[in-house]
Design a protein around this motif. Structure first.
Motif, PDB file in Angstrom:
ATOM      1  N   GLU A  33      67.177 120.008  78.426  1.00  0.00           N
ATOM      2  CA  GLU A  33      67.567 121.350  78.004  1.00  0.00           C
ATOM      3  C   GLU A  33      66.401 122.000  77.266  1.00  0.00           C
ATOM      4  N   ARG A  34      66.282 123.310  77.379  1.00  0.00           N
ATOM      5  CA  ARG A  34      65.193 124.031  76.716  1.00  0.00           C
ATOM      6  C   ARG A  34      65.216 123.814  75.206  1.00  0.00           C
ATOM      7  N   VAL A  35      66.411 123.860  74.615  1.00  0.00           N
ATOM      8  CA  VAL A  35      66.515 123.699  73.163  1.00  0.00           C
ATOM      9  C   VAL A  35      66.015 122.327  72.746  1.00  0.00           C
ATOM     10  N   ARG A  36      66.392 121.310  73.491  1.00  0.00           N
ATOM     11  CA  ARG A  36      65.992 119.941  73.130  1.00  0.00           C
ATOM     12  C   ARG A  36      64.492 119.745  73.303  1.00  0.00           C
ATOM     13  N   PHE A  37      63.916 120.309  74.375  1.00  0.00           N
ATOM     14  CA  PHE A  37      62.467 120.222  74.536  1.00  0.00           C
ATOM     15  C   PHE A  37      61.762 120.911  73.371  1.00  0.00           C
ATOM     16  N   GLY A  38      62.321 122.035  72.913  1.00  0.00           N
ATOM     17  CA  GLY A  38      61.739 122.743  71.780  1.00  0.00           C
ATOM     18  C   GLY A  38      61.780 121.915  70.512  1.00  0.00           C
ATOM     19  N   GLU A  39      62.890 121.195  70.300  1.00  0.00           N
ATOM     20  CA  GLU A  39      63.026 120.364  69.098  1.00  0.00           C
ATOM     21  C   GLU A  39      62.034 119.200  69.107  1.00  0.00           C
ATOM     22  N   VAL A  40      61.829 118.607  70.292  1.00  0.00           N
ATOM     23  CA  VAL A  40      60.980 117.415  70.372  1.00  0.00           C
ATOM     24  C   VAL A  40      59.498 117.772  70.418  1.00  0.00           C
ATOM     25  N   PHE A  41      59.140 118.822  71.143  1.00  0.00           N
ATOM     26  CA  PHE A  41      57.724 119.122  71.374  1.00  0.00           C
ATOM     27  C   PHE A  41      57.235 120.370  70.638  1.00  0.00           C
ATOM     28  N   GLY A  42      58.140 121.129  70.030  1.00  0.00           N
ATOM     29  CA  GLY A  42      57.733 122.382  69.407  1.00  0.00           C
ATOM     30  C   GLY A  42      56.782 122.220  68.239  1.00  0.00           C
ATOM     31  N   ALA A  77      56.618 116.516  90.388  1.00  0.00           N
ATOM     32  CA  ALA A  77      57.177 117.701  91.026  1.00  0.00           C
ATOM     33  C   ALA A  77      58.611 117.407  91.462  1.00  0.00           C
ATOM     34  N   SER A  78      59.530 118.299  91.084  1.00  0.00           N
ATOM     35  CA  SER A  78      60.940 118.128  91.419  1.00  0.00           C
ATOM     36  C   SER A  78      61.622 119.479  91.298  1.00  0.00           C
ATOM     37  N   THR A  79      62.935 119.496  91.473  1.00  0.00           N
ATOM     38  CA  THR A  79      63.683 120.746  91.363  1.00  0.00           C
ATOM     39  C   THR A  79      63.542 121.358  89.983  1.00  0.00           C
ATOM     40  N   GLU A  80      63.578 120.536  88.939  1.00  0.00           N
ATOM     41  CA  GLU A  80      63.521 121.031  87.569  1.00  0.00           C
ATOM     42  C   GLU A  80      62.105 121.168  87.021  1.00  0.00           C
ATOM     43  N   SER A  81      61.101 120.687  87.755  1.00  0.00           N
ATOM     44  CA  SER A  81      59.768 120.560  87.167  1.00  0.00           C
ATOM     45  C   SER A  81      59.154 121.893  86.743  1.00  0.00           C
ATOM     46  N   GLU A  82      59.382 122.973  87.484  1.00  0.00           N
ATOM     47  CA  GLU A  82      58.705 124.231  87.170  1.00  0.00           C
ATOM     48  C   GLU A  82      59.189 124.817  85.848  1.00  0.00           C
ATOM     49  N   TRP A  83      60.521 124.876  85.659  1.00  0.00           N
ATOM     50  CA  TRP A  83      60.992 125.466  84.399  1.00  0.00           C
ATOM     51  C   TRP A  83      60.661 124.568  83.212  1.00  0.00           C
ATOM     52  N   VAL A  84      60.679 123.254  83.442  1.00  0.00           N
ATOM     53  CA  VAL A  84      60.311 122.339  82.360  1.00  0.00           C
ATOM     54  C   VAL A  84      58.839 122.536  81.999  1.00  0.00           C
ATOM     55  N   ALA A  85      57.987 122.643  83.014  1.00  0.00           N
ATOM     56  CA  ALA A  85      56.554 122.840  82.766  1.00  0.00           C
ATOM     57  C   ALA A  85      56.308 124.136  82.006  1.00  0.00           C
ATOM     58  N   ARG A  86      56.976 125.197  82.406  1.00  0.00           N
ATOM     59  CA  ARG A  86      56.777 126.482  81.723  1.00  0.00           C
ATOM     60  C   ARG A  86      57.283 126.431  80.281  1.00  0.00           C
ATOM     61  N   CYS A  87      58.387 125.751  80.097  1.00  0.00           N
ATOM     62  CA  CYS A  87      58.931 125.610  78.743  1.00  0.00           C
ATOM     63  C   CYS A  87      57.937 124.881  77.841  1.00  0.00           C
TER      64      CYS A  87
END
Length: 345
Positions: free
Chosen positions: A32-41, A52-62
Motif C-alpha cells: 500500500e502507498r501509505v505503508r511504503f511511505g511509513e517504511v521508506f519515507g 517487473a510486474s502488474t504492480e511494479s510501475e506504481w510501486v516504483a513511482r511511489c
C-alpha cells in the motif's frame, strides 16, 4: 548507499535491506502507498530493485517520490537469481534477499517502463478487449440456447447479432430468457462502437499510426496495440529484436553443428502477437496485389509446413515491416519489401 530488494505481491511485499555496513534486515509489509511511505519515507536515498510486474510501475513511482532510485528489472534475466538458494527459491524472503544482493552486485537487466501516454492507451485497449470478449461469450450462450430448440442464427457481424436473432420465431419462454442477454449485448455493442470511434480518432491524429495502418491487414486496433506495446521504437537495435520481444521467434536449442528450432517463444504481449497473426491470415486469404510478394513467400512456407504454420513467420515478417515503417516514418510500399530467398521461414 543502502541496497534494497522488494519482492512485490498483490497484498503483501517482502523487503530486504542491505546497509552500507553490511547489516541485513528483512520485513514484510502491506503493498500500500501509505505503508511504503511509513517504511521508506524517512530513509536516506537508497537503490531499490523490484521485478517487473502488474504492480511494479506504481510501486516504483511511489518510491521515487520518496527520494529513492528504483530499478524495475526484467524477471527473465537469469543472472539476477544467481545467489538464490535452492532451499528457499519459493520463499518470499529468499526472493527479496536475492533481489537485494543483485541490486548490490549490479546483476540485473532493467525492464522498459512504459510511457504515461502509452500506459493510458494500453488501458483503453484492455477495456475494449474485455468488452469484445464479453460480447463473444454472450453470443455463444445465446446460440447454444437457440440450438436446443433447433434454431440457428444466420451468419453476419457480431454487432448485428441481436437483429439476426430477431428474425427467428423464438418460443415465448425462451425469448423471455434471452431478453436480458440481448439487452446487455446491445449496450456492449454501443460501448465497443464508442471505443472504435476513439481509436479511429487517435489514428487520425497520430502520424505514426496513420502510416502503420497503410500495411494491409493492419487496422486501428492492431496498429495502436503494436505502438503501445513497443512504446519507444528507438530502444530496439533492429527489427529482429522487435519480433523476439513480441514472442514471434522460434525457440532454439543448438549445440555444435546441430541447429534445432522449436515453436515460437510466445514472450511479451500476447494480444499484440495474436493481432499480428490475424493480420497474417488476412493477407494469406486475400488477393490484394500489394501483398503479392508477402503472400507468395508465405505460400512457399505453407507448401512445406502447412498454412497454419506459415501464418506465424508471416506475422513475424509483418512485425519487422511495422517496425521499419515506424522507425523510418514511412508508409507501406510493396516495391520495397525484401523477403529471404532461401527456404528458411
Amino acid at each position: 548507499m543502502d541496497h534494497i530488494g522488494i519482492d512485490v505481491h498483490k497484498t503483501q511485499s517482502q523487503v530486504c535491506i542491505l546497509s552500507e555496513s553490511g547489516e541485513r534486515s528483512e520485513q514484510r509489509i502491506l503493498t500500500e502507498r501509505v505503508r511504503f511511505g511509513e517504511v521508506f519515507g524517512g530513509r536516506p536515498g537508497a537503490r531499490i530493485l523490484i521485478e517487473a510486474s502488474t504492480e511494479s510501475e506504481w510501486v516504483a513511482r511511489c518510491l521515487e517520490e520518496l527520494g529513492h532510485e528504483v530499478i524495475v528489472a526484467d524477471p527473465n534475466f537469469a543472472p539476477m537469481y544467481a545467489t538464490r538458494s535452492r532451499r528457499v527459491k519459493t520463499d518470499r524472503r529468499g526472493d527479496a534477499r536475492t533481489l537485494a544482493e543483485a541490486c548490490q552486485l549490479g546483476a540485473y537487466r532493467p525492464a522498459h517502463r512504459t510511457s504515461d501516454a502509452q500506459r493510458l492507451v494500453r488501458a483503453d485497449l484492455a477495456v475494449r478487449e474485455a468488452l469484445v470478449r464479453t460480447r463473444s461469450r454472450y453470443i455463444s450462450v445465446v446460440r447454444s440456447l437457440l440450438r436446443r430448440e433447433g434454431l440457428r442464427v444466420r451468419g453476419g457481424e457480431a454487432k448485428s447479432f441481436g437483429r439476426r436473432v430477431g428474425e427467428l420465431e423464438v418460443p415465448t419462454p425462451l425469448a423471455s430468457a434471452l431478453e436480458p442477454l440481448l439487452r446487455v449485448l446491445e449496450e456492449v455493442n454501443g460501448q465497443i462502437d464508442r471505443a472504435d470511434r476513439e481509436l479511429a480518432q487517435r489514428v487520425r491524429e497520430d502520424p505514426d499510426l496513420r502510416r502503420l495502418t497503410t500495411l494491409p491487414g493492419v487496422g486501428p486496433v492492431t496498429a495502436t496495440t503494436f505502438k503501445a506495446t513497443v512504446d519507444d521504437v528507438e530502444r530496439f537495435r533492429g527489427a529482429g529484436q522487435v519480433s523476439a520481444y513480441l514472442g514471434l521467434v522460434p525457440r532454439e536449442r543448438s549445440s555444435g553443428e546441430k541447429q534445432q528450432r522449436g515453436r515460437i517463444t510466445k514472450a511479451g504481449n500476447s494480444r499484440a502477437r495474436s493481432l499480428l497473426i490475424e493480420a497474417a491470415w488476412l493477407i494469406l486469404r486475400g488477393k490484394r496485389s500489394d501483398t503479392l510478394a508477402l503472400r507468395t513467400w508465405a505460400e512457399r512456407v505453407a507448401g512445406r509446413r502447412g498454412r497454419r504454420i506459415a501464418a506465424v513467420p508471416l506475422a513475424r515478417r509483418l512485425a519487422r515491416i511495422l517496425y521499419a515503417m515506424w522507425r523510418d516514418s514511412s508508409s507501406y510500399a510493396p516495391g520495397l519489401i525484401r523477403l529471404p530467398q532461401d527456404q528458411a521461414a
